[in-house]
Scaffold this motif. Structure first.
Motif, PDB file in Angstrom:
ATOM      1  N   MET A  97      -1.997  -4.543  -2.614  1.00  0.00           N
ATOM      2  CA  MET A  97      -0.976  -3.114  -3.260  1.00  0.00           C
ATOM      3  C   MET A  97      -0.781  -2.537  -4.719  1.00  0.00           C
ATOM      4  SD  MET A  97       0.519  -1.289  -1.034  1.00  0.00           S
ATOM      5  CE  MET A  97       2.027   0.089  -2.213  1.00  0.00           C
ATOM      6  N   PHE A 128       0.413   2.278   1.097  1.00  0.00           N
ATOM      7  CA  PHE A 128       1.233   1.924   1.678  1.00  0.00           C
ATOM      8  C   PHE A 128       1.244   1.936   2.966  1.00  0.00           C
ATOM      9  CE2 PHE A 128       5.357   0.985   4.448  1.00  0.00           C
ATOM     10  CZ  PHE A 128       5.105  -0.659   4.036  1.00  0.00           C
ATOM     11  N   PHE A 132      -1.906  -1.027   3.935  1.00  0.00           N
ATOM     12  CA  PHE A 132      -1.189  -1.740   3.591  1.00  0.00           C
ATOM     13  C   PHE A 132      -0.903  -2.486   5.101  1.00  0.00           C
ATOM     14  CE2 PHE A 132       2.914  -4.668   3.320  1.00  0.00           C
ATOM     15  CZ  PHE A 132       2.533  -5.918   1.931  1.00  0.00           C
TER      16      PHE A 132
END
Length: 281
Positions: A97, A128, A132
């Motif tokens: 990330m 994100f 993620f």
């Protein structure tokens, strides 16, 4: 001479129900087959969904807001994030990330500085929001009973959405969040909670090694909450963009992101509760 009033119209869903069911069954068959045949194949399915979701999100941002979140580093980094999470766990996901966010910042430097902050902020948000959060699905898969954990995650999210739709359609009178999603009702939320808690109890008791029915009740409650919040969150994004769907790839459903809306925020919730209840192995 008076004419008889027309018969009352039944409520109708806003989408092509046959297409939605057909696409849903087809997607479910592909997912379940890949999940129980070879784990690595399912990781590939997650990565493909992530890349397509990023493409839809960045395309809509550029079309509606003029925001140019760089797709290439997002797609490459997003796929790598999923693989890293599967191979190295949470630590690998966080490192991937961070590297993806750095790549977004550097890639955008090749263009004029105007709107740089806006573009890279959207890029980091996209990294994100889509890959993620999706990485937690791959992390669920790493356990010995990983396929069963992922299946539980998928079933509970689908059952929650189905309960909300069925109960809300039949009994819904009180709006849940009218400014965000006018179709959602408080009655639908209660339906989501009830359906998900029952499904959670059954799944934890019969699918998960060492699981208990009472853990499933808590898991179902958490899934209903996170799935509803995820759906409302994407509704906020679409309202801000002035669109109904993120894409048109899936007939009767919209785009990939329109199916991931409740799944993405639910993945870390299920992963965390599974670790707390039965461990990570």
């Amino acid at each position: 001479m008076s004419t008889a009033p027309p018969p009352p119209q039944k409520k109708r869903a806003g989408r092509d129900l046959r297409a939605a069911i057909g696409v849903g069954v087809g997607l479910g068959a592909v997912i379940v087959a890949s999940l129980f045949i070879v784990k690595a194949v399912f990781v590939g399915v997650i990565a493909v969904a992530v890349v397509v979701g990023l493409w839809e999100l960045t395309s809509r941002l550029q079309e509606r807001k003029g925001i140019k979140a760089p797709l290439v580093p997002l797609a490459v980094g997003g796929a790598a994030m999923v693989v890293a999470g599967y191979a190295q766990g949470a630590e690998g996901a966080w490192v991937a990330m961070a590297l993806t966010a750095l790549a977004v910042l550097v890639w955008r430097m090749t263009e004029p500085p105007e709107d740089y902050l806006k573009d890279v902020t959207a890029g980091v948000f996209a990294a994100f929001y889509v890959p993620f959060l999706a990485t937690f699905v791959a992390m669920l898969l790493t356990a010995d009973d990983g396929p069963q954990r992922v299946l539980t995650f998928l079933l509970l999210t689908v059952v929650s959405d189905t309960g909300a739709y069925a109960v809300g359609w039949r009994f819904g009178k009180h709006k849940l969040a009218p400014r965000i999603s006018p179709g959602k009702t408080r009655e639908g939320l209660f339906g989501a909670i009830a359906f998900a808690m029952v499904a959670g109890a059954l799944c934890m008791q019969f699918l998960i090694d060492g699981g208990s029915w009472w853990q499933g009740l808590l898991l179902g409650l958490a899934v209903a909450a996170s799935a509803t919040l995820g759906d409302l969150g994407e509704s906020m994004i679409k309202r801000d963009l002035g669109i109904k769907d993120m894409g048109t790839l899936l007939p009767g459903h919209g785009g990939i992101m329109d199916r991931l809306d409740s799944l993405l925020p639910t993945a870390p919730v299920v992963w965390l509760l599974m670790v707390l209840f039965v461990g990570s192995g």
